[in-house]
Design a protein around this motif. Sequence first.
Motif, PDB file in Angstrom:
ATOM      1  N   UNK A  84      14.754  27.087 -20.045  1.00  0.00           N
ATOM      2  CA  UNK A  84      13.434  27.609 -19.678  1.00  0.00           C
ATOM      3  C   UNK A  84      13.039  28.755 -20.594  1.00  0.00           C
ATOM      4  N   UNK A  85      14.013  29.613 -20.910  1.00  0.00           N
ATOM      5  CA  UNK A  85      13.727  30.736 -21.805  1.00  0.00           C
ATOM      6  C   UNK A  85      13.319  30.245 -23.192  1.00  0.00           C
ATOM      7  N   UNK A  86      14.005  29.218 -23.679  1.00  0.00           N
ATOM      8  CA  UNK A  86      13.647  28.650 -24.986  1.00  0.00           C
ATOM      9  C   UNK A  86      12.245  28.055 -24.952  1.00  0.00           C
ATOM     10  N   UNK A  87      11.904  27.399 -23.843  1.00  0.00           N
ATOM     11  CA  UNK A  87      10.575  26.812 -23.708  1.00  0.00           C
ATOM     12  C   UNK A  87       9.495  27.890 -23.756  1.00  0.00           C
ATOM     13  N   UNK A 128      -0.170  36.285 -21.374  1.00  0.00           N
ATOM     14  CA  UNK A 128      -0.226  36.600 -19.949  1.00  0.00           C
ATOM     15  C   UNK A 128      -0.905  35.500 -19.145  1.00  0.00           C
ATOM     16  N   UNK A 129      -1.877  34.832 -19.750  1.00  0.00           N
ATOM     17  CA  UNK A 129      -2.641  33.812 -19.047  1.00  0.00           C
ATOM     18  C   UNK A 129      -1.976  32.437 -19.084  1.00  0.00           C
ATOM     19  N   UNK A 130      -1.350  32.099 -20.206  1.00  0.00           N
ATOM     20  CA  UNK A 130      -0.880  30.729 -20.413  1.00  0.00           C
ATOM     21  C   UNK A 130       0.610  30.539 -20.176  1.00  0.00           C
ATOM     22  N   UNK A 131       1.366  31.609 -20.023  1.00  0.00           N
ATOM     23  CA  UNK A 131       2.810  31.485 -19.809  1.00  0.00           C
ATOM     24  C   UNK A 131       3.215  32.256 -18.556  1.00  0.00           C
ATOM     25  N   UNK A 132       4.486  32.212 -18.257  1.00  0.00           N
ATOM     26  CA  UNK A 132       4.994  32.897 -17.063  1.00  0.00           C
ATOM     27  C   UNK A 132       5.516  34.292 -17.393  1.00  0.00           C
ATOM     28  N   UNK A 133       5.318  34.734 -18.639  1.00  0.00           N
ATOM     29  CA  UNK A 133       5.811  36.054 -19.058  1.00  0.00           C
ATOM     30  C   UNK A 133       4.653  36.886 -19.586  1.00  0.00           C
TER      31      UNK A 133
END
Length: 387
Positions: free
Chosen positions: A274-277, A327-332
């Motif tokens: 998940x982190x790599x993604x 911030x908008x398109x990812x979970x981080x």
Amino acid sequence: MSYELSYWSTSPLPAIFAVCGAYIALMMLMMCLFMYSKQRKSAYIYMAAAFFFIMTYEGLNIHSAWTGLSVFAAEPDILRNIQLFSFVLLNISVVMLYRKIKTMQYWLPLLSVALLMLPLMLASFLPFTLDPIWKKIYLEVFQLIAVYLAFTKVTPRIGQPIKYAMGLTVYVLWVILQAIHTYSIALSPTLQALALSLPVIFYSVVCFILFIRIVELMQSIYRSAITDGLTGLFNRRHFMKLLDHYTSQELKISAIFCDIDNFKKLNDTQGHAKADEVLKQVSRIMEEELDGIGITGRYGGEELVALVIDRRIKPAQVAENIRARVAEETIVTISIGYSVLRKGVRGDELMKQADKAMYQSKTTGKNKVSDYRSLRNVSSEPVESIG
């Protein structure tokens, strides 16, 4: 060249086309050996062997065309076997340029040799003499099977199927003209000239395919040497090399330094996959925002960097676009710092400035953009004057 057309001794064309074919084969042989010395790829050895046999085949044709004499008493059979075996090797090597086929590369050439030698071996053991026509038919069947396998098994498995299919079509036309001359009527001078030229065209198509594949492989090797395997961004070494190039020219560039917030926690809680993604998602966003105006790189771990090359573009706006999209398109979220190149500043210093600005964002709330020049308001460290 066709061993069936060596009777055309009153014309220089057989010798001319044989010389052309032998020259192409020699050049390809040297190219394959050179590439093997650099990459140790088995495909180059197999293709070199194929072109060695083609060069031998054309050399015998040159001898026959110029002297009118056969090197061997059974020259037609020997020439035909050499020609067919080189065709088999050529097809194996073309597949090996694109795929790993360790089993095929060993047993298929041996099987081909055994099948081609079968008529000669039978002639030694049988108590009666085989009619030469049966040898011809046997080799024709072998050739048809080889061509069929080339179209159905080789062409779909390589990266240039249309070009190779065109080359095989030329080869089939050559086979047809050979069969017409052998089993039916003598060819007209025009068809004879066409038949003599077709092998050279086929060799040229294979040469073109090999050249394109070598270029692709060299580009791939170069690309892997300068890019990060996971994100596809420039690796740190090449990024810094480009940075030094731009700073040495004293161009007005800006460095952007990004660090993904809480990335270690993401790794620990949701796993490396998940982190790599997420890392790839952030990298793609940076590539899109820097497209046409700069370059991007992976500095290390979750640290991503960029250079804004276009002096008309404001680095603050680019950095903010990256932050907002992440911030908008990812979970981080992502903390960003940037710095504009000033007179007398080297490339590594510019990156340190952007890094310090990023650290300012990281320690004052994260998910924000900081300018290196703003540090003078929170630090006693002197800041270079704008050149």
